[in-house]
Design a protein around this motif. Sequence first.
Motif, short mmCIF file in Angstrom:
data_model
loop_
_atom_site.label_atom_id
_atom_site.label_comp_id
_atom_site.label_asym_id
_atom_site.label_seq_id
_atom_site.Cartn_x
_atom_site.Cartn_y
_atom_site.Cartn_z
N TYR A 1 -2.07 9.12 6.78
CA TYR A 1 -3.20 9.37 7.68
C TYR A 1 -4.51 9.44 6.89
O TYR A 1 -5.51 8.83 7.28
N PHE A 2 -4.51 10.16 5.78
CA PHE A 2 -5.75 10.36 5.02
C PHE A 2 -6.23 9.10 4.30
O PHE A 2 -7.42 8.99 4.00
N ARG A 3 -5.35 8.15 4.06
CA ARG A 3 -5.80 6.92 3.40
C ARG A 3 -5.73 5.69 4.32
O ARG A 3 -5.83 4.56 3.86
N LEU A 4 -5.58 5.92 5.59
CA LEU A 4 -5.49 4.83 6.56
C LEU A 4 -6.74 3.95 6.55
O LEU A 4 -6.65 2.72 6.55
N GLU A 5 -7.90 4.56 6.55
CA GLU A 5 -9.15 3.80 6.59
C GLU A 5 -9.29 2.90 5.37
O GLU A 5 -9.51 1.68 5.50
N GLU A 6 -9.14 3.47 4.19
CA GLU A 6 -9.38 2.70 2.96
C GLU A 6 -8.29 1.67 2.70
O GLU A 6 -8.59 0.52 2.32
N ASP A 7 -7.04 2.06 2.88
CA ASP A 7 -5.93 1.20 2.46
C ASP A 7 -5.45 0.24 3.53
O ASP A 7 -4.71 -0.70 3.23
N VAL A 8 -5.84 0.46 4.78
CA VAL A 8 -5.38 -0.41 5.86
C VAL A 8 -6.54 -0.96 6.68
O VAL A 8 -6.77 -2.17 6.71
N LEU A 9 -7.29 -0.11 7.35
CA LEU A 9 -8.29 -0.57 8.30
C LEU A 9 -9.36 -1.44 7.66
O LEU A 9 -9.79 -2.45 8.24
N ARG A 10 -9.80 -1.08 6.48
CA ARG A 10 -10.85 -1.87 5.81
C ARG A 10 -10.37 -3.27 5.44
O ARG A 10 -11.19 -4.18 5.28
N ALA B 1 0.86 -1.19 0.00
CA ALA B 1 0.00 0.00 0.00
C ALA B 1 0.90 1.23 0.00
O ALA B 1 0.83 2.08 0.89
N GLY B 2 1.77 1.30 -1.01
CA GLY B 2 2.68 2.42 -1.15
C GLY B 2 2.31 3.30 -2.33
O GLY B 2 1.91 2.79 -3.38
N ILE B 3 2.42 4.61 -2.15
CA ILE B 3 2.14 5.57 -3.22
C ILE B 3 3.30 6.56 -3.30
O ILE B 3 3.70 7.15 -2.30
N SER B 4 3.81 6.71 -4.50
CA SER B 4 4.95 7.59 -4.74
C SER B 4 4.67 9.01 -4.26
O SER B 4 3.59 9.55 -4.50
N GLY B 5 5.64 9.58 -3.57
CA GLY B 5 5.53 10.96 -3.10
C GLY B 5 4.84 11.12 -1.77
O GLY B 5 4.80 12.23 -1.21
N ASN B 6 4.29 10.03 -1.23
CA ASN B 6 3.53 10.15 0.02
C ASN B 6 4.41 10.58 1.19
O ASN B 6 5.57 10.20 1.31
N LYS B 7 3.78 11.36 2.07
CA LYS B 7 4.36 11.76 3.34
C LYS B 7 3.46 11.22 4.45
O LYS B 7 2.43 10.62 4.17
N ILE B 8 3.83 11.48 5.68
CA ILE B 8 3.10 10.90 6.81
C ILE B 8 1.63 11.30 6.80
O ILE B 8 0.75 10.48 7.11
N TYR B 9 1.30 12.54 6.43
CA TYR B 9 -0.10 12.95 6.45
C TYR B 9 -0.91 12.31 5.34
O TYR B 9 -2.12 12.10 5.47
N ASP B 10 -0.24 11.91 4.23
CA ASP B 10 -0.94 11.16 3.18
C ASP B 10 -1.38 9.80 3.70
O ASP B 10 -2.48 9.32 3.38
N VAL C 1 -1.24 9.79 15.54
CA VAL C 1 -2.66 9.59 15.22
C VAL C 1 -2.84 8.26 14.50
O VAL C 1 -3.78 7.50 14.79
N ILE C 2 -1.96 7.96 13.56
CA ILE C 2 -2.03 6.69 12.83
C ILE C 2 -1.87 5.52 13.80
O ILE C 2 -2.65 4.55 13.78
N LEU C 3 -0.87 5.59 14.67
CA LEU C 3 -0.64 4.51 15.62
C LEU C 3 -1.80 4.35 16.59
O LEU C 3 -2.16 3.22 16.96
N ASN C 4 -2.40 5.45 17.00
CA ASN C 4 -3.54 5.37 17.90
C ASN C 4 -4.74 4.69 17.24
O ASN C 4 -5.45 3.90 17.88
#
Length: 212
Positions: free
Chosen positions: A61-70, A50-59, A106-109
């Motif tokens: 965070y914004f895709r945590l639900e879709e790309d990980v939690l689900r 679940a890697g996207i070129s150019g991503n930073k930590i806040y990116d 926030v991601i770890l929490n």
Amino acid sequence: MSHSASKKSKTIVFFGDSITEFGVLPGGYLQVLNEMLAQNGIAPITCLGAGISGNKIYDLYFRLEEDVLRKNPALVVILIGVNDVWHKVLHGTGTDAEKFEKFYKVILNQLKAANIPVVLCTIISIGEKIQGQNPQDADIDLYNGIIRNLAITYQHPLCDLRKAALDFIIKNNTANVDRGFLTKDGVHLNETGNRIVAENILQNITQIPGLL
């Protein structure tokens, strides 16, 4: 149904930037890791990039639900931070250290709330000269210090890819060049770099209780 209530799949999500995006390609660290798992006779497990070129930590965070939690994985491996540091010089952007730490927490929490185990990885490199001779080494040390402290605070395993890279560079980069030993361009992994990353991640994930 909550994420923690449903049964987890035998899936590991690798959450990150272009290093992970390229890791799913032939010869990439995820492909190498899959081969190592098979060679070691480890039970079938899906390594999902679940890697996207150019991503930073806040990116992340914004895709945590879709790309990980689900996906309700059995484990998440986070490899992020190089763009947060690199882009300060490359594009005049990046992420300051305080915001980097806040978004990471926030991601770890959220992963903790979902009862998903995590492995944290340190930033590998921006340039392959001896430690202290690459322009952004001080920032890498600062951000890796944050990652190491978070691993201690949250009691997550740390995959110290930075240490592995520096050990290899000291031993092999006798000409003190800025690329070509672990990376193609100082950042993105070559064949040797992918193998070393896969080896170090394998050592960590095989220590996760009940995973394999």
